[in-house]
Design a protein around this motif. Structure first.
Motif, PDB file in Angstrom:
ATOM      1  N   MET A  43      -9.459 -27.353  -9.963  1.00 49.49           N
ATOM      2  CA  MET A  43      -8.959 -27.110 -11.315  1.00 49.49           C
ATOM      3  C   MET A  43     -10.132 -26.972 -12.286  1.00 49.49           C
ATOM      4  O   MET A  43     -11.275 -27.280 -11.942  1.00 49.49           O
ATOM      5  CB  MET A  43      -8.068 -28.269 -11.764  1.00 49.49           C
ATOM      6  N   THR A  44      -9.846 -26.519 -13.495  1.00 54.39           N
ATOM      7  CA  THR A  44     -10.839 -26.548 -14.566  1.00 54.39           C
ATOM      8  C   THR A  44     -11.094 -28.006 -14.916  1.00 54.39           C
ATOM      9  O   THR A  44     -10.164 -28.811 -14.995  1.00 54.39           O
ATOM     10  CB  THR A  44     -10.318 -25.780 -15.798  1.00 54.39           C
ATOM     11  N   VAL A  45     -12.356 -28.365 -15.125  1.00 55.13           N
ATOM     12  CA  VAL A  45     -12.726 -29.747 -15.421  1.00 55.13           C
ATOM     13  C   VAL A  45     -13.418 -29.804 -16.777  1.00 55.13           C
ATOM     14  O   VAL A  45     -14.348 -29.046 -17.038  1.00 55.13           O
ATOM     15  CB  VAL A  45     -13.672 -30.329 -14.352  1.00 55.13           C
ATOM     16  N   THR A  46     -12.964 -30.716 -17.621  1.00 54.46           N
ATOM     17  CA  THR A  46     -13.615 -31.001 -18.894  1.00 54.46           C
ATOM     18  C   THR A  46     -14.070 -32.451 -18.861  1.00 54.46           C
ATOM     19  O   THR A  46     -13.279 -33.340 -18.540  1.00 54.46           O
ATOM     20  CB  THR A  46     -12.651 -30.786 -20.078  1.00 54.46           C
ATOM     21  N   GLU A  89     -19.488 -44.126 -20.312  1.00 60.25           N
ATOM     22  CA  GLU A  89     -18.091 -43.802 -20.048  1.00 60.25           C
ATOM     23  C   GLU A  89     -17.858 -42.346 -20.403  1.00 60.25           C
ATOM     24  O   GLU A  89     -18.437 -41.826 -21.357  1.00 60.25           O
ATOM     25  CB  GLU A  89     -17.138 -44.650 -20.898  1.00 60.25           C
ATOM     26  N   VAL A  90     -16.989 -41.716 -19.625  1.00 62.64           N
ATOM     27  CA  VAL A  90     -16.568 -40.349 -19.909  1.00 62.64           C
ATOM     28  C   VAL A  90     -15.061 -40.255 -19.719  1.00 62.64           C
ATOM     29  O   VAL A  90     -14.459 -41.057 -19.019  1.00 62.64           O
ATOM     30  CB  VAL A  90     -17.265 -39.308 -18.991  1.00 62.64           C
ATOM     31  N   MET A  91     -14.463 -39.271 -20.372  1.00 59.20           N
ATOM     32  CA  MET A  91     -13.084 -38.877 -20.122  1.00 59.20           C
ATOM     33  C   MET A  91     -13.155 -37.602 -19.319  1.00 59.20           C
ATOM     34  O   MET A  91     -13.876 -36.662 -19.684  1.00 59.20           O
ATOM     35  CB  MET A  91     -12.355 -38.561 -21.418  1.00 59.20           C
ATOM     36  N   VAL A  92     -12.440 -37.561 -18.198  1.00 59.48           N
ATOM     37  CA  VAL A  92     -12.431 -36.396 -17.331  1.00 59.48           C
ATOM     38  C   VAL A  92     -11.005 -35.838 -17.304  1.00 59.48           C
ATOM     39  O   VAL A  92     -10.064 -36.560 -16.975  1.00 59.48           O
ATOM     40  CB  VAL A  92     -12.883 -36.761 -15.908  1.00 59.48           C
ATOM     41  N   VAL A  93     -10.885 -34.565 -17.663  1.00 55.60           N
ATOM     42  CA  VAL A  93      -9.580 -33.903 -17.661  1.00 55.60           C
ATOM     43  C   VAL A  93      -9.647 -32.772 -16.628  1.00 55.60           C
ATOM     44  O   VAL A  93     -10.467 -31.868 -16.746  1.00 55.60           O
ATOM     45  CB  VAL A  93      -9.234 -33.325 -19.050  1.00 55.60           C
ATOM     46  N   HIS A  94      -8.783 -32.875 -15.602  1.00 62.24           N
ATOM     47  CA  HIS A  94      -8.619 -31.812 -14.606  1.00 62.24           C
ATOM     48  C   HIS A  94      -7.318 -31.115 -14.946  1.00 62.24           C
ATOM     49  O   HIS A  94      -6.283 -31.776 -15.066  1.00 62.24           O
ATOM     50  CB  HIS A  94      -8.493 -32.380 -13.195  1.00 62.24           C
TER      51      HIS A  94
END
Length: 99
Positions: A43-46, A89-94
């Motif tokens: 998927m696209t990852v942000t 810390e990061v937020m990862v959105v797939h």
């Protein structure tokens, strides 16, 4: 509307805040010295930095992300990240993006 809250008990690794077929949101906690191995997503990852200094790698580039900065990757792009100097810390959105 759905409100997602982080799990304060997660002090290392993934905090899976939402997991659906075409969308996932994960808060990833990286203690100092932690590296997430090279991988890719279909998927696209942000990835949005929210705490500390995160070093984000692709096969062609290395970028230091400060809180508030983000990177967006296309599906199947290899990447990895680390927190070499301090906790991060990061937020990862797939997600599957609509055309």
């Amino acid at each position: 509307m759905q409100i997602l809250n982080p799990d304060p008990a997660v002090t290392q690794g993934p905090d899976r805040m939402l997991s659906e077929r075409h969308l996932s949101i994960v808060r990833l906690v990286l203690p100092k010295g932690t590296t997430i191995k090279r991988h890719r997503s279909l998927m696209t990852v942000t990835v949005v930095a929210i705490k500390g200094a995160i070093v984000f790698h692709t096969d062609d580039e290395e970028t230091r992300l400060a809180p508030g900065q983000a990177v967006v990757m296309q599906p199947a792009e290899f990447h990895w990240l680390e927190a070499p100097d301090e906790d991060g810390e990061v937020m990862v959105v797939h997600g599957v993006l609509a055309d």
